[in-house]
Design an enzyme around this catalytic site. Structure first.
Site, short mmCIF file in Angstrom:
data_model
loop_
_atom_site.label_atom_id
_atom_site.label_comp_id
_atom_site.label_asym_id
_atom_site.label_seq_id
_atom_site.Cartn_x
_atom_site.Cartn_y
_atom_site.Cartn_z
N GLU A 174 0.84 -1.20 0.00
CA GLU A 174 0.00 0.00 0.00
C GLU A 174 0.88 1.25 0.00
O GLU A 174 0.63 2.21 0.73
CB GLU A 174 -0.93 -0.01 1.23
CG GLU A 174 -1.77 -1.26 1.34
CD GLU A 174 -2.75 -1.27 2.51
OE1 GLU A 174 -2.96 -0.23 3.14
OE2 GLU A 174 -3.31 -2.35 2.78
O1 G3I Z 1 -18.19 6.21 0.15
C1 G3I Z 1 -18.31 7.30 1.09
C2 G3I Z 1 -18.91 8.50 0.41
O2 G3I Z 1 -20.22 8.18 0.00
C3 G3I Z 1 -18.92 9.67 1.39
O3 G3I Z 1 -19.37 10.81 0.74
C4 G3I Z 1 -17.52 9.93 1.92
C5 G3I Z 1 -17.51 11.04 2.96
O4 G3I Z 1 -16.37 10.97 3.76
O5 G3I Z 1 -17.03 8.75 2.51
C6 G3I Z 1 -16.93 7.67 1.61
O6 G3I Z 1 -16.42 6.53 2.24
C7 G3I Z 1 -15.06 6.57 2.58
C8 G3I Z 1 -14.33 5.46 1.81
O7 G3I Z 1 -13.01 5.41 2.23
C9 G3I Z 1 -14.36 5.67 0.29
O8 G3I Z 1 -13.63 6.78 -0.06
C10 G3I Z 1 -14.95 6.33 4.07
O9 G3I Z 1 -15.50 7.44 4.77
C11 G3I Z 1 -13.50 6.14 4.45
O10 G3I Z 1 -13.44 5.74 5.82
C12 G3I Z 1 -12.88 5.07 3.61
O11 G3I Z 1 -11.52 5.04 3.92
C13 G3I Z 1 -10.80 3.90 3.48
C14 G3I Z 1 -10.08 3.31 4.67
O12 G3I Z 1 -9.24 2.25 4.24
C15 G3I Z 1 -11.07 2.76 5.69
O13 G3I Z 1 -10.43 2.18 6.74
C16 G3I Z 1 -9.78 4.38 2.44
O14 G3I Z 1 -10.46 4.76 1.24
C17 G3I Z 1 -8.80 3.26 2.12
O15 G3I Z 1 -7.75 3.78 1.34
C18 G3I Z 1 -8.21 2.72 3.41
O16 G3I Z 1 -7.34 1.68 3.10
C19 G3I Z 1 -6.66 1.07 4.21
C20 G3I Z 1 -6.43 -0.39 3.84
O17 G3I Z 1 -7.63 -1.00 3.50
C21 G3I Z 1 -5.73 -1.11 4.99
N1 G3I Z 1 -4.52 -0.45 5.38
C22 G3I Z 1 -4.65 0.99 5.67
C23 G3I Z 1 -5.29 1.71 4.50
C24 G3I Z 1 -5.34 3.19 4.74
O18 G3I Z 1 -6.18 3.47 5.83
#
Ligand code: G3I
Length: 371
Positions: free
Chosen positions: A260
């Site tokens: 990542e």
């Molecule tokens: O889909 C909703 C959207 O409808 C809304 O408007 C928006 C508002 O904040 O949120 C969107 O969802 C977000 C989602 O990502 C899609 O972008 C969530 O809030 C957010 O919590 C989520 O974060 C993801 C995160 O994992 C969750 O734990 C990140 O994209 C993603 O890159 C991240 O990836 C993780 C790996 O899986 C594991 N290792 C760490 C890495 C980084 O945290």
């Protein structure tokens, strides 16, 4: 005299062909440059899986030969209710990888985060073990022979190397780690199985990770690799720390993948001693210093950091299976919203307009000068 005339006649041709040669080198991609070393991957969001943006799509196909789904294969999306799986997007993700002959990595089976709410309510060990068996078996069997490797367990460790008190640990104890790997291997004996975590290059967490791997093996689980997530910073971790980790994990007979990769260039609120990470930082100019453009001096630092990291990766290419960036371009990076929402970060090799950055050139140059 005759010779000179001859040369003058040929001159335009020579210039033309050298221009063409230059064009060819600039047209080469990350995946081609590193094809003898390891896969070069990227994480895809839902829009990218659905090929919604043609420019992004052609960049992905040109530069990368491995894919991971950034979010859509996590439990809350694929297994939203006890008796309901939703494979609509993960089917598209796997089909995308197959169509483009890419290495397909599954992320992730057992993770305490992004669980469906019903999973967090499981309190009983029999029920939890049944859930794990059903979840892993259903998903891994579905993509048997099509997905090339899986993050079987994600982020099971605390920073001090002890086991995280997750819903899995609390119901099943450490045996859940062994069972998860056994269920996955039973569902697809040939797929590569990984344990994946962040900061597991740091000595204390690394030690815990090594113990965890040994426990899985001793309990009869099949584990093929360790994923070092590599959410890194400009100044840390040191190249020495990363190298020690590659050597330590590889000494256990495991493949090492950087799963990542991204490098934040923004200040970290936790570096401010005594400061709470709270809403106060949102909108603070000090915490979001480059809202319009990354200054050239930092652009250069980022390029140098990426170059030293990739130099190390190439040195240990025999131990490294894959290097995956956590996103295609800066505009989509999770680091724009973490640990503070609404900042502008620049952690990847392509900017938000999909233009290659200095960091891209520095990673490419490493191979040009070598071969
Ligand atoms: O889909 C909703 C959207 O409808 C809304 O408007 C928006 C508002 O904040 O949120 C969107 O969802 C977000 C989602 O990502 C899609 O972008 C969530 O809030 C957010 O919590 C989520 O974060 C993801 C995160 O994992 C969750 O734990 C990140 O994209 C993603 O890159 C991240 O990836 C993780 C790996 O899986 C594991 N290792 C760490 C890495 C980084 O945290």
């Amino acid at each position: 005299m005759k010779l000179i005339n001859h040369y003058l006649l040929l001159l335009p041709l020579i210039i033309l062909s050298s221009c063409n040669a230059k064009k060819e080198t600039t047209a080469i991609s990350l995946k081609d440059s590193y094809k003898k070393d390891f896969y070069i991957g990227t994480a895809l969001d839902a829009n990218q899986i659905e090929e919604k943006n043609a420019k992004e799509d052609s960049l992905i196909k040109k530069e990368f030969n491995a894919i991971t789904a950034e979010n859509i294969m996590k439990s809350m999306f694929v297994h939203p209710a006890k008796d309901k799986y939703d494979f609509a997007l993960s089917d598209k993700f796997v089909a995308y990888g197959e169509k483009n002959k890419m290495f397909i990595h599954g992320h992730t089976l057992i993770w305490h985060s992004q669980l469906a709410p019903w999973m967090t309510e499981i309190k009983d060990s029999t029920e939890m073990k049944a859930f794990m068996k059903d979840h892993i078996t259903t998903i891994v069997s579905k993509y048997k022979g099509r997905i090339d490797s899986w993050d079987v367990v994600n982020e099971a460790l605390n920073e001090d190397g002890t086991l995280r008190k997750s819903v899995f640990f609390n119901t099943l104890g450490e045996q859940y780690l062994v069972d998860a790997f056994k269920f996955a291997a039973a569902a697809d004996p040939k797929v590569d199985l990984y344990y994946n975590d962040y900061n597991n290059e740091e000595p204390s967490k690394r030690e815990g990770n090594i113990n965890l791997i040994k426990k899985i093996k001793a309990g009869g689980g099949k584990i093929d690799g360790v994923g070092i997530q590599a959410h890194w910073r400009l100044e840390s971790p040191s190249i020495e720390t990363i190298e020690e980790s590659i050597l330590a994990y590889s000494a256990l007979g495991l493949k090492v993948a950087f799963t990542e990769l991204d490098i934040t260039v923004l200040p970290n609120p936790w570096d401010l001693k005594g400061a709470d990470v709270n809403q106060n930082f949102e909108g603070s100019a000090k915490m979001n210093p480059y809202p319009e453009k990354l200054p050239d001096s930092v652009q250069v630092k980022l390029a140098e950091r990426y170059a030293s990291i990739f130099k190390l990766f190439v040195k240990h290419k025999d131990k490294i299976s894959r290097v995956t960036f956590w996103g295609v371009h800066d505009g989509q990076s999770w680091l724009n919203d973490w640990p503070i929402r609404g900042r502008t970060n620049y952690p990847l090799l392509f900017d938000k307009d999909l233009k290659p950055k200095k960091a891209y050139q520095s990673v490419m140059k490493l191979k040009e000068t070598k071969e």
